[in-house]
Design an enzyme around this catalytic site. Structure first.
Site, short mmCIF file in Angstrom:
data_model
loop_
_atom_site.label_atom_id
_atom_site.label_comp_id
_atom_site.label_asym_id
_atom_site.label_seq_id
_atom_site.Cartn_x
_atom_site.Cartn_y
_atom_site.Cartn_z
N SER A 11 0.85 -1.19 0.00
CA SER A 11 0.00 0.00 0.00
C SER A 11 0.88 1.24 0.00
CB SER A 11 -0.88 0.01 1.25
OG SER A 11 -1.37 1.32 1.46
N HIS A 36 -1.37 -1.25 -4.21
CA HIS A 36 -2.63 -0.87 -3.55
C HIS A 36 -2.63 0.65 -3.31
CE1 HIS A 36 -6.08 -1.84 -0.84
NE2 HIS A 36 -5.63 -0.80 -0.13
N ASP A 38 -4.71 3.82 -1.77
CA ASP A 38 -5.76 4.18 -0.83
C ASP A 38 -6.26 5.60 -1.08
OD1 ASP A 38 -6.00 1.89 0.95
OD2 ASP A 38 -3.93 2.31 1.50
N MET A 40 -8.83 8.49 0.04
CA MET A 40 -9.63 8.89 1.20
C MET A 40 -10.16 10.31 1.01
SD MET A 40 -7.08 7.64 4.22
CE MET A 40 -6.38 6.00 4.26
N HIS A 69 -8.51 1.44 -3.78
CA HIS A 69 -9.38 1.23 -2.63
C HIS A 69 -10.04 2.56 -2.28
CE1 HIS A 69 -9.50 0.08 1.96
NE2 HIS A 69 -10.71 0.22 1.45
N MET A 71 -12.05 4.78 -0.21
CA MET A 71 -12.64 5.04 1.11
C MET A 71 -13.30 6.41 1.03
SD MET A 71 -9.50 3.50 3.32
CE MET A 71 -8.41 3.67 1.92
N MET A 140 -11.39 -5.45 6.13
CA MET A 140 -10.59 -4.43 6.82
C MET A 140 -10.23 -4.97 8.20
SD MET A 140 -10.24 -2.18 4.57
CE MET A 140 -9.18 -1.16 5.60
N ASP A 178 -6.60 -6.02 4.89
CA ASP A 178 -6.01 -4.69 4.77
C ASP A 178 -5.97 -4.01 6.14
OD1 ASP A 178 -5.14 -2.20 3.98
OD2 ASP A 178 -6.87 -1.76 2.70
C1 DX5 Z 1 -6.21 1.78 5.86
C2 DX5 Z 1 -5.81 1.56 4.42
C3 DX5 Z 1 -4.69 0.60 4.28
C4 DX5 Z 1 -3.41 1.09 4.88
C5 DX5 Z 1 -2.75 -0.08 5.51
O1 DX5 Z 1 -7.20 2.69 5.93
O2 DX5 Z 1 -6.89 1.05 3.66
O3 DX5 Z 1 -4.49 0.14 2.95
O4 DX5 Z 1 -2.53 1.66 3.96
O5 DX5 Z 1 -1.66 0.39 6.16
P1 DX5 Z 1 -0.83 -0.43 7.20
O6 DX5 Z 1 -0.31 -1.64 6.48
O7 DX5 Z 1 0.20 0.53 7.59
O8 DX5 Z 1 -1.77 -0.81 8.31
ZN ZN Z 2 -6.45 0.04 1.65
#
Ligand code: DX5
Ligand code: ZN
Length: 228
Positions: A11, A36, A38, A40, A69, A71, A140, A178
């Site tokens: 990620s 991956h 993320d 947000m 992903h 969010m 998650m 994740d």
């Molecule tokens: C969390 C994200 C993850 C995050 C995981 O909200 O969706 O993909 O990057 O990070 P680590 O591996 O640091 O927990």
């Molecule tokens: Zn993620």
């Protein structure tokens, strides 16, 4: 045993964005299967990260598929933009839309794989009307929004349940995990049924992200070889 080839999915949330191309190359050369990303929005989760332009740049900088992903609230409104930017898989949250069926269909219309993520407090049964039509269920294992959080152990049972329903109903979705994935829990997650390990901090916050990918892969392979 109903199993897909195991994927390590670094990620980039934990990467150094000033040298993102080099970070991605390092994990690609080490055998990562997917990158991956993320996204947000500061609404669905209490944090803001990155968006379409980064996906666009990454799609030119790596041959690996990009997992996006989302969010974010109203994920359906952004599917086309991320698909055009080069997403291979688009993962939306079950909790973020009242129209999951429609959003999944719109992801497929863009010729992307569809994934659905569930937060730690969301039971897997909320996916029962859709799990035969999605390519990934992302469990998650932390509350989404931030990298570097502690793994929530109660989520492991959901991985086992998903593996069971997948074989009971003859589905083909991947099971992703994740959040808080580290070398120490890799074996337990793979044994429970995880096919895709998303890991940020435990890969990029190390002196050698490539070596971290290889070690995680080795721990996963050991767990696979011990499965009955
Ligand atoms: C969390 C994200 C993850 C995050 C995981 O909200 O969706 O993909 O990057 O990070 P680590 O591996 O640091 O927990
Ligand atoms: Zn993620």
């Amino acid at each position: 045993m109903n199993r897909r080839p195991l994927e390590i999915a670094p990620s980039i949330l934990a990467a150094n964005f000033a040298i993102l191309g080099a970070e991605v190359r390092a994990v690609e050369e080490a055998g990562a299967a997917v990158i991956h990303v993320d996204v947000m929005d500061g609404h669905f989760v209490p944090n803001i990260s990155i968006g379409v332009p980064i996906v666009q740049s990454l799609s030119k900088a790596t041959r690996l598929p990009l997992d996006v992903h989302l969010m974010i609230e109203r994920p359906g409104e952004f599917v086309a933009a991320f698909a055009k930017a080069g997403a291979h898989r688009i993962i939306v949250h079950q909790e973020a839309t009242a129209h999951l069926d429609r959003v999944v269909a719109s992801i497929h219309e863009q010729n992307c794989e569809a994934g659905v993520a569930i937060n730690p407090a969301t039971p897997i049964r909320t996916l029962s009307e859709i799990w035969d039509r999605i390519e990934t269920v992302l469990v998650m294992t932390v509350n989404p929004g931030f990298g570097g959080q502690k793994f929530i152990p109660q989520t492991v049972e959901k991985i086992r349940e998903l593996r069971d329903v997948r074989s009971r109903y003859n589905c083909s979705f991947r099971i992703g995990v994740d959040g808080g994935v580290v070398l120490e829990n890799t074996g337990e997650l793979v044994t429970a049924g995880a096919d895709t390990l998303v890991a940020g901090t435990s890969i990029f916050h190390t002196p050698n992200p490539g070596a971290a990918v290889r070690e995680m892969r080795q721990a996963a392979n050991e767990a696979i070889s011990q499965r009955v």
